[in-house]
Design an enzyme around this catalytic site. Sequence first.
Site, PDB file in Angstrom:
ATOM      1  N   ASP A 106      23.737   3.746 -62.170  1.00  0.00           N
ATOM      2  CA  ASP A 106      24.192   3.745 -60.788  1.00  0.00           C
ATOM      3  C   ASP A 106      25.344   4.744 -60.670  1.00  0.00           C
ATOM      4  O   ASP A 106      26.363   4.607 -61.355  1.00  0.00           O
ATOM      5  CB  ASP A 106      24.673   2.331 -60.423  1.00  0.00           C
ATOM      6  N   ASP A 130      24.656   5.648 -55.156  1.00  0.00           N
ATOM      7  CA  ASP A 130      25.221   4.726 -54.176  1.00  0.00           C
ATOM      8  C   ASP A 130      25.632   5.459 -52.892  1.00  0.00           C
ATOM      9  O   ASP A 130      26.333   6.480 -52.963  1.00  0.00           O
ATOM     10  CB  ASP A 130      26.455   4.066 -54.804  1.00  0.00           C
ATOM     11  N   GLU A 190      20.706   5.988 -52.265  1.00  0.00           N
ATOM     12  CA  GLU A 190      20.838   4.893 -51.309  1.00  0.00           C
ATOM     13  C   GLU A 190      21.396   5.476 -50.024  1.00  0.00           C
ATOM     14  O   GLU A 190      22.477   6.083 -50.037  1.00  0.00           O
ATOM     15  CB  GLU A 190      21.766   3.806 -51.845  1.00  0.00           C
ATOM     16  N   HIS A 210      20.506  -6.155 -54.997  1.00  0.00           N
ATOM     17  CA  HIS A 210      21.707  -6.962 -55.197  1.00  0.00           C
ATOM     18  C   HIS A 210      22.536  -7.128 -53.920  1.00  0.00           C
ATOM     19  O   HIS A 210      23.528  -7.840 -53.930  1.00  0.00           O
ATOM     20  CB  HIS A 210      22.571  -6.316 -56.287  1.00  0.00           C
ATOM     21  N   ASP A 211      22.155  -6.445 -52.851  1.00  0.00           N
ATOM     22  CA  ASP A 211      22.870  -6.551 -51.568  1.00  0.00           C
ATOM     23  C   ASP A 211      22.100  -7.378 -50.539  1.00  0.00           C
ATOM     24  O   ASP A 211      22.518  -7.448 -49.375  1.00  0.00           O
ATOM     25  CB  ASP A 211      23.070  -5.161 -50.950  1.00  0.00           C
TER      26      ASP A 211
HETATM   27  O1  ISL Z   1      25.249  -4.897 -48.095  1.00  0.00           O
HETATM   28  C1  ISL Z   1      25.684  -4.151 -47.247  1.00  0.00           C
HETATM   29  C2  ISL Z   1      26.663  -4.546 -46.256  1.00  0.00           C
HETATM   30  O2  ISL Z   1      26.006  -5.258 -45.224  1.00  0.00           O
HETATM   31  C3  ISL Z   1      25.238  -2.829 -47.193  1.00  0.00           C
HETATM   32  O3  ISL Z   1      25.499  -2.211 -46.007  1.00  0.00           O
HETATM   33  C4  ISL Z   1      25.915  -2.106 -48.325  1.00  0.00           C
HETATM   34  O4  ISL Z   1      27.286  -2.182 -48.209  1.00  0.00           O
HETATM   35  C5  ISL Z   1      25.511  -0.687 -48.282  1.00  0.00           C
HETATM   36  O5  ISL Z   1      24.147  -0.716 -48.453  1.00  0.00           O
HETATM   37  C6  ISL Z   1      26.119   0.072 -49.421  1.00  0.00           C
HETATM   38  O6  ISL Z   1      25.808  -0.566 -50.624  1.00  0.00           O
HETATM   39  C7  ISL Z   1      26.252   0.006 -51.799  1.00  0.00           C
HETATM   40  O7  ISL Z   1      27.597   0.409 -51.743  1.00  0.00           O
HETATM   41  C8  ISL Z   1      28.576  -0.623 -51.614  1.00  0.00           C
HETATM   42  C9  ISL Z   1      28.346  -1.787 -52.557  1.00  0.00           C
HETATM   43  O8  ISL Z   1      29.125  -2.871 -52.156  1.00  0.00           O
HETATM   44  C10 ISL Z   1      26.898  -2.203 -52.610  1.00  0.00           C
HETATM   45  O9  ISL Z   1      26.724  -3.216 -53.571  1.00  0.00           O
HETATM   46  C11 ISL Z   1      26.106  -0.990 -52.921  1.00  0.00           C
HETATM   47  O10 ISL Z   1      24.740  -1.261 -53.110  1.00  0.00           O
HETATM   48  C12 ISL Z   1      29.888   0.021 -51.915  1.00  0.00           C
HETATM   49  O11 ISL Z   1      29.807   0.690 -53.148  1.00  0.00           O
END
Ligand code: ISL
Length: 593
Positions: A105, A212, A270, A345-346
């Site tokens: 990541d 990310d 992402e 994971h989100d």
């Molecule tokens: O889960 C979310 C909030 O509602 C998403 O919008 C998420 O924050 C967004 O997809 C970005 O995610 C990634 O970056 C974030 C991290 O917290 C997430 O785990 C990651 O997948 C910041 O690094």
Amino acid sequence: MSSADTPTEIQPYQQSVVYQIYPRSFADSNGDGVGDLPGITSRLPYVAKLGVDTIWLSPIFASPNDDNGYDISDYRAIMPEFGTMEDFEQLLETAHSLGLKIMLDLVVNHSSDEHEWFKQARSSRENPYRDYYIWRDPAGFAEDGTPLPPNNWISFFSPSVWEWDEHTQQFYLHYFSVKQPDLNWENPRVREEVYDIMRFWLDKGVDGFRMDVINLISKPEDFGDDPAIAAGSTTVPLERIANGPRIHEFLQEMNREVLSHYPGVMTVGETPGVSTADAALYTGFDRHEVQMVFQFEHMDVDASKEGHGRWSEDRFSLVELKSILSRWQHDLQGRGWNSLYWNNHDQPRAVSRFGNDSAQYRVKSAKLLASVLHGMQGTPYIYQGEELGMTNVFFDDIARYNDLEIHDAWRKYVDSGEIDPETMLRYISASGRDNARTPVQWDASAHAGFTTGTPWLEVNPRFSEINAQAALEDSDSVFYSYRDVIAARKAHPIFATGAYAQLPGTEEDPALFAYVRMNSEADAAASGERALLVLANFSDEPYEFAAAEGNLSSYAQYAGLKNPQLLLANYPEAERTEGVLAPWESRLYLYSL
Ligand code: ISL
Ligand code: CA
């Protein structure tokens, strides 16, 4: 890809299936309650057994864990809780010996505020690292002397995207938490640092990156107030901050400088807030940026209609979901490449969100979701535990949750009186990120065999019924359906090549998801495969459907498709009824030449 009269040249990443591991929650080897690298290594044979070829590891780097590793304080060091560099090398070597690639990541929109760069940057305005981050003067001062932020933008995890730095008397930008300051990609030194980090890991032998929020790295030119927020919106102004003016330039530079020197490397960005047109630019076959992106439109189908973002317990509409996924399939066909995912994971658990996680239909609907997703064009991503049909969890007390986003939402909506606590707990259980982060359920022993200690986040109480050991012992489990669909993808090139279309006339159907994947003449001639048909009943009721046996004779355009072979089904033959799809039944047919 290629024109209609020559067979498509399929790239390895287009036939890959990726398995995502969230290290903190996967397997704990030393009883401290936190998953770790040796734990992952010990479970690699399980992952290999599923038949996937690639693993994406969520961040494993040094981090104060404000956002569980998405706030990195040293990009070249392993998080001590997870193990050592030797542990990582062992993991990589074992993975490779099992035929598994490893994607890391890459979290470079922001670092941790505890990264050395930021410590330097905040030490003085003249520090050479100052420009690694984004600083602004206050818009002014309130009467009591409080500095006013440069604009009204709301961040993902806290009220404002600006945090005041008392020492140097400026604000710094953070799209996520205050402990995740955004890096300044305008600074060529920052970009060089990132490329060096990438080379460091690629030289160690890693096989790719999941990047990310990579479409947030190029910041907008206009930092003016957002009118929607001024009018009361409480959500991130994504349209302003996503896909900034230099994003394609930066990704092409990254590709030129780094990725192009490592043939076979896998990349997925992402990208919240991308349209299909944006995605065609990010993933276009001749654009040399990334191979695929994670789009979010289908993650927003059940967003709150009251403007509370993800916080709601509304069910999605299948018609809307189909229309979104179908548009992505159609718009990238021949132009770029899709990623396919139901959860990560989100996100909450797929079977709870898109299926039915009751004892009666959990297994059936989890299998249906596997067929529907993997039947599409793109590279599928399986999130740990999805192959077991793991479900959402309900905790009756906010203190039992860990995720900073959940706690931030609690402050924002409950402490302010906008949503009452009981309702908010239900919303969290329906859509919070900790649903994905409860430990993987390995067996029916204490803490589901995840740890001999106390897990950092409680195990889902359904572990005695839903766990890997039980799944492996049951030939009818969700696990084996995933294994079958993955094997089918690898055996049949049409999964990569066939053009997608919803079965005509079914678009508005609230229960049936039906689509065809049609090969071009050239691809059909090359593979002997003409078409796939996927049928899925997203409901608790039987569904009468004339074409249920794969008989498409009533469709003129599919008249040539004969003698379907049933490749995948989630009901045994004895329980299948002619012309009827049972509740949560799915079938996947292959038509050969
Ligand atoms: O889960 C979310 C909030 O509602 C998403 O919008 C998420 O924050 C967004 O997809 C970005 O995610 C990634 O970056 C974030 C991290 O917290 C997430 O785990 C990651 O997948 C910041 O690094
Ligand atoms: Ca551990």
